[in-house]
Design an enzyme around this catalytic site. Structure first.
Site, short mmCIF file in Angstrom:
data_model
loop_
_atom_site.label_atom_id
_atom_site.label_comp_id
_atom_site.label_asym_id
_atom_site.label_seq_id
_atom_site.Cartn_x
_atom_site.Cartn_y
_atom_site.Cartn_z
N ARG A 144 40.47 30.69 47.01
CA ARG A 144 41.73 30.24 47.60
C ARG A 144 42.55 31.37 48.21
NH1 ARG A 144 40.39 26.56 44.14
NH2 ARG A 144 39.83 28.37 42.93
N THR A 145 42.78 32.42 47.44
CA THR A 145 43.66 33.47 47.94
C THR A 145 43.07 34.11 49.19
OG1 THR A 145 44.34 33.84 45.66
CG2 THR A 145 44.93 35.55 47.25
N LYS A 153 27.67 55.23 48.42
CA LYS A 153 27.24 56.61 48.68
C LYS A 153 28.11 57.60 47.94
CE LYS A 153 26.16 55.55 53.53
NZ LYS A 153 26.64 55.92 54.85
N ARG A 184 42.77 42.75 46.82
CA ARG A 184 42.66 42.24 45.45
C ARG A 184 41.76 43.17 44.67
NH1 ARG A 184 41.36 36.27 43.15
NH2 ARG A 184 43.55 36.12 43.69
N HIS A 218 50.53 39.10 40.58
CA HIS A 218 49.97 38.31 41.68
C HIS A 218 51.18 37.78 42.46
CE1 HIS A 218 47.31 36.04 44.05
NE2 HIS A 218 46.58 35.45 43.13
#
Ligand code: NCD
Length: 363
Positions: A90-91, A119, A140, A173
């Site tokens: 959703r986000t 790397k 996120r 959030h």
């Protein structure tokens, strides 16, 4: 209005030691609009009202082809990076759609195994690389504090750009809290607004970042009260309760979710956040039936009350609640897209133009 302070005038250690509220002046632009979006506490009631109004205008404008074209032209010269190193449906999609509505071109990294981190490049260097190509980073991460660290780092380079926290660790959030506020505001529009309401939170309150962020925004509304219902080991953190005490908010902490339902104007359910279990699967030994909302609970829920969930859901709301008009969790998803569109438009200073267009076309 907050007096702006600059992230390049404070060391990382000093900034990191500030409370979320003390960080707020470092996250705004000189005109009061948000720049970085890192913590819920950086918003105030005035800004929340502005964002909610703008979201509603945008969703009206987006109903016509002409309106969509207007929106899509606003930021067609901007590029955004979606950097999601934790699962999200959703986000991610709502930020993706929000950018598309505004014409912003988007790139994404969702899996660090495909990036130069394999790397041996540090996360800091990867994020700094993004800043060479983009005008905004939406991020996120499972690492608490990492988005803040990146905002500070980027602000100390010659190519600063806004960073939006799309969920960080167990802690914050902020944009989910915005969409939750928008949903509550719309739900209570014809019922006296958010003031004087009782919000009942249930589930994994210890590790759920959405509840932590939302509880902070709720403190802006007069005479709000909160009930935190969870087993002891999943109960809300003392830091949140301390902040509610400081704001003189009335709250109750309880193990008895079912007894609290009739008192609630809004029930906010959350899932067990078992990705944080110290030993994989340890949360599953605990029976959460007493912390689930079932069809039978609809009978004791107030006629004008609503049920929210940030989603994804497991069994904590039974599907037979989905068709009840008080279940607003699917509306929450769509509201998220509109409030994020409003937020991004505001960060880039297009909010007044949108309001002007709305006024001209909706007389
Ligand atoms: C929440 C999250 O990621 O914190 N999901 C979301 O963004 N809607 C809640 C959760 O995962 O339980």
């Amino acid at each position: 209005m907050l007096k702006r302070k600059y992230l390049h005038e404070i060391s990382w250690n000093d900034f990191n030691a500030l409370s979320p509220l003390e960080k707020a002046p470092y996250l705004v632009q000189a005109n009061g609009r948000p720049y970085h979006v890192l913590v819920a506490q950086q918003f105030d009631r005035e800004r929340l009202d502005m964002l909610c109004d703008l979201a509603t205008r945008i969703r009206t404008i987006a109903k016509s082809r002409m309106g969509l074209n207007f929106l899509a032209d606003l930021l067609c010269h901007k590029h955004a990076m979606l950097d999601f190193s934790q699962p999200s449906s959703r986000t991610f999609l709502s930020f993706y759609s929000a950018c598309q509505y505004l014409g912003i071109r988007i790139a994404e990294v969702r899996d660090s195994s495909t990036s130069s981190e394999m790397k041996g490049e540090s996360r800091e260097d990867s994020v700094r690389t993004f800043s060479s190509y983009f005008d905004m980073i939406i991020m996120r991460t499972p690492l608490q504090g990492f988005v803040e660290k990146m905002a500070w780092t980027i602000s100390n380079t010659d190519r600063p750009l806004p960073i939006i926290n799309a969920g960080s660790g167990k802690d914050q959030h902020p944009t989910q809290a915005l969409l939750d506020i928008y949903t509550l505001q719309r739900s209570f529009e014809r019922n006296g607004g958010l003031a004087h309401k009782c919000i009942l939170f249930c589930g994994d309150l210890a590790r759920g970042r959405t509840v932590r962020s939302l509880s902070q925004l709720l403190t802006f509304y007069p005479d709000i009260s909160m009930i935190f219902a969870a087993p002891d080991h999943l109960q809300i953190g003392q830091d949140i309760l301390d902040s509610l005490d400081a704001a003189h908010i009335h709250y109750e902490v309880t193990r008895n979710f079912k007894a609290a339902i009739p008192k609630a104007d809004a029930v906010y359910m959350t899932r067990i956040q078992d990705e944080w279990d110290a030993k994989p699967g340890e949360s599953h030994h605990f029976n959460m039936d007493d912390y689930s909302f079932t069809g039978a609970d609809l009978n004791v829920l107030g006629r004008n009350s609503v049920i929210l969930h940030p989603l994804p859901r497991r069994q904590e709301i039974s599907t037979d609640c989905d068709s009840d008009p008080r279940a607003v969790y699917w509306r929450q998803v769509r509201n998220g897209m509109w409030i994020r569109t409003a937020l991004i438009a505001t960060i880039f200073g297009r909010d007044q133009e949108i309001t002007h267009y709305y006024m001209m076309n909706n007389k």
